[in-house]
Design an enzyme around this catalytic site. Structure first.
Site, PDB file in Angstrom:
ATOM      1  N   ASP A   1     -10.206   2.898   2.034  1.00 37.18           N
ATOM      2  CA  ASP A   1     -10.430   2.146   3.287  1.00 37.18           C
ATOM      3  C   ASP A   1     -11.132   3.022   4.331  1.00 37.18           C
ATOM      4  O   ASP A   1     -12.282   2.758   4.697  1.00 37.18           O
ATOM      5  CB  ASP A   1      -9.097   1.638   3.865  1.00 37.18           C
ATOM      6  CG  ASP A   1      -8.461   0.531   3.030  1.00 37.18           C
ATOM      7  OD1 ASP A   1      -9.209  -0.234   2.401  1.00 37.18           O
ATOM      8  OD2 ASP A   1      -7.227   0.430   3.012  1.00 37.18           O
TER       9      ASP A   1
ATOM     10  N   LYS B   1       0.806  -1.225   0.000  1.00 40.87           N
ATOM     11  CA  LYS B   1       0.000   0.000   0.000  1.00 40.87           C
ATOM     12  C   LYS B   1       0.840   1.276   0.000  1.00 40.87           C
ATOM     13  O   LYS B   1       0.404   2.299  -0.510  1.00 40.87           O
ATOM     14  CB  LYS B   1      -0.968   0.012   1.200  1.00 40.87           C
ATOM     15  CG  LYS B   1      -2.102  -0.989   1.045  1.00 40.87           C
ATOM     16  CD  LYS B   1      -3.120  -0.838   2.162  1.00 40.87           C
ATOM     17  CE  LYS B   1      -4.223  -1.863   2.012  1.00 40.87           C
ATOM     18  NZ  LYS B   1      -5.331  -1.646   2.934  1.00 40.87           N
TER      19      LYS B   1
END
Ligand code: NAP
Length: 288
Positions: A107, A71
């Site tokens: 997210d 990420k």
């Protein structure tokens, strides 16, 4: 699915990717909405990240998701970042655009979107986050980016809470919170894995320590109704389910990749609610 030449490929890269629900979630929505798209999971080790992204560019992928451990490192392989992903320093969704590969993070914003729809404005809320892991970081960052009144953090390992607070300084000041002060918070979000299947009898906090009218959110989604959620409901708290965050971060990624209408977004959410509820039921093997 009719895999004609018009179908564009979407996917997930991570290490590991086995067990990811993303292919199932996205292909379910693609089918429902009649999108000419297919989604696959790619197991990519860190040393092959750059080559994989170059390959994705070369074959004209439609877009892709990124999971652990890429990420942060993926950022060096992209052409641009949305402002929140840039500030957080983490990307979970990449759009392929005429300007190149643009990174986003859905997210935390997924949960913020759910909270806004289910509990209303969040700007006046003092939020207590239980946990200081990867999910806590994205959620706390997104809440602070979206202007909540205060973020408090409580974690089993104090040093990790302290490190998270330092990491979040770019968004503002978060505080470490002890149990005696839990009653000061309007919204409590469990981001620990406590209560997750198969340890369903565990709970991260006794609800007697919470403000009586606090909203209680548990991002654990298996089981859907965790012990924390059950106890919060029994004592009159309004609750927010982790399954809704799971759905929303996927739907936000699809909104980035396709220009979905509001009606398509609603259909995707409704379908995923029904299908995930079935998919998350314990299997016969798990019940034993
Ligand atoms: P992570 O980075 O490994 O962090 C785990 C957190 O849980 C840490 O704060 C850890 O505390 C705490 N913890 C673990 N076991 C504990 C215990 N026995 N007692 C007290 N604290 C404990 O994991 P993550 O990626 O943040 O994920 C956390 C949970 O969120 C998982 O259940 C995951 O499935 C769920 N999740 C849900 C969504 C969704 O869309 N709904 C998205 C992401 C994650 P220490 O620092 O002390 O170890």
């Amino acid at each position: 699915m009719n895999l004609t030449e018009e179908v564009r490929l979407y996917g997930l890269i991570g290490d590991p990717v086995a067990g990811s629900r993303s292919p199932w979630i996205h292909n379910t929505v693609f089918n429902e909405l009649g999108l000419k798209a297919a989604y696959l999971a790619f197991h990519v080790e860190p040393t092959r990240l750059g080559a994989s992204i170059a390959g994705f560019r070369a074959i004209g992928m439609g877009g892709f998701n990124i999971t652990i451990p890429h990420k942060q490192t993926v950022i060096g392989h992209l052409d641009g970042l949305d402002p929140f992903a840039e500030k957080l320093g983490a990307v979970n969704t990449v759009a392929v655009t005429p300007e190149g590969l643009i990174g986003y993070n859905t997210d935390g914003p997924g949960l913020v979107s759910v909270l806004r729809r289910q509990i209303g404005p969040i700007e006046d809320k003092k939020v207590l986050i239980l946990g200081a892991g990867g999910a806590a970081r994205g959620i706390a960052g997104s809440l602070m980016y979206n202007g909540v009144k205060e973020v408090g953090i409580c974690n089993r390992t104090w040093t990790k809470a302290d490190a998270l607070i330092r990491d979040l300084e770019i968004f503002g000041k978060a505080h470490i919170v002890d149990r005696e002060d839990f009653k000061n918070y309007d919204l409590v979000i469990n981001t620990t894995s406590v209560g997750m299947y198969p340890f369903e009898d565990a709970t991260p906090v006794d609800v007697k320590y919470l403000k009586p009218d606090a909203y209680v959110c548990d991002i654990v989604y298996k089981p859907r109704r965790t012990r924390l959620i059950r106890e919060a409901e029994a004592t009159g708290h309004k609750v927010v389910f982790g399954i809704d965050m799971l759905i929303e971060q996927a739907v936000l990624a699809e909104q980035i990749w396709f220009s979905l209408s509001d009606e398509q977004v609603d259909r995707a959410r409704t379908l995923l609610q029904t299908e995930l509820m079935k998919a998350l039921q314990p299997t016969e093997g798990e019940k034993k």
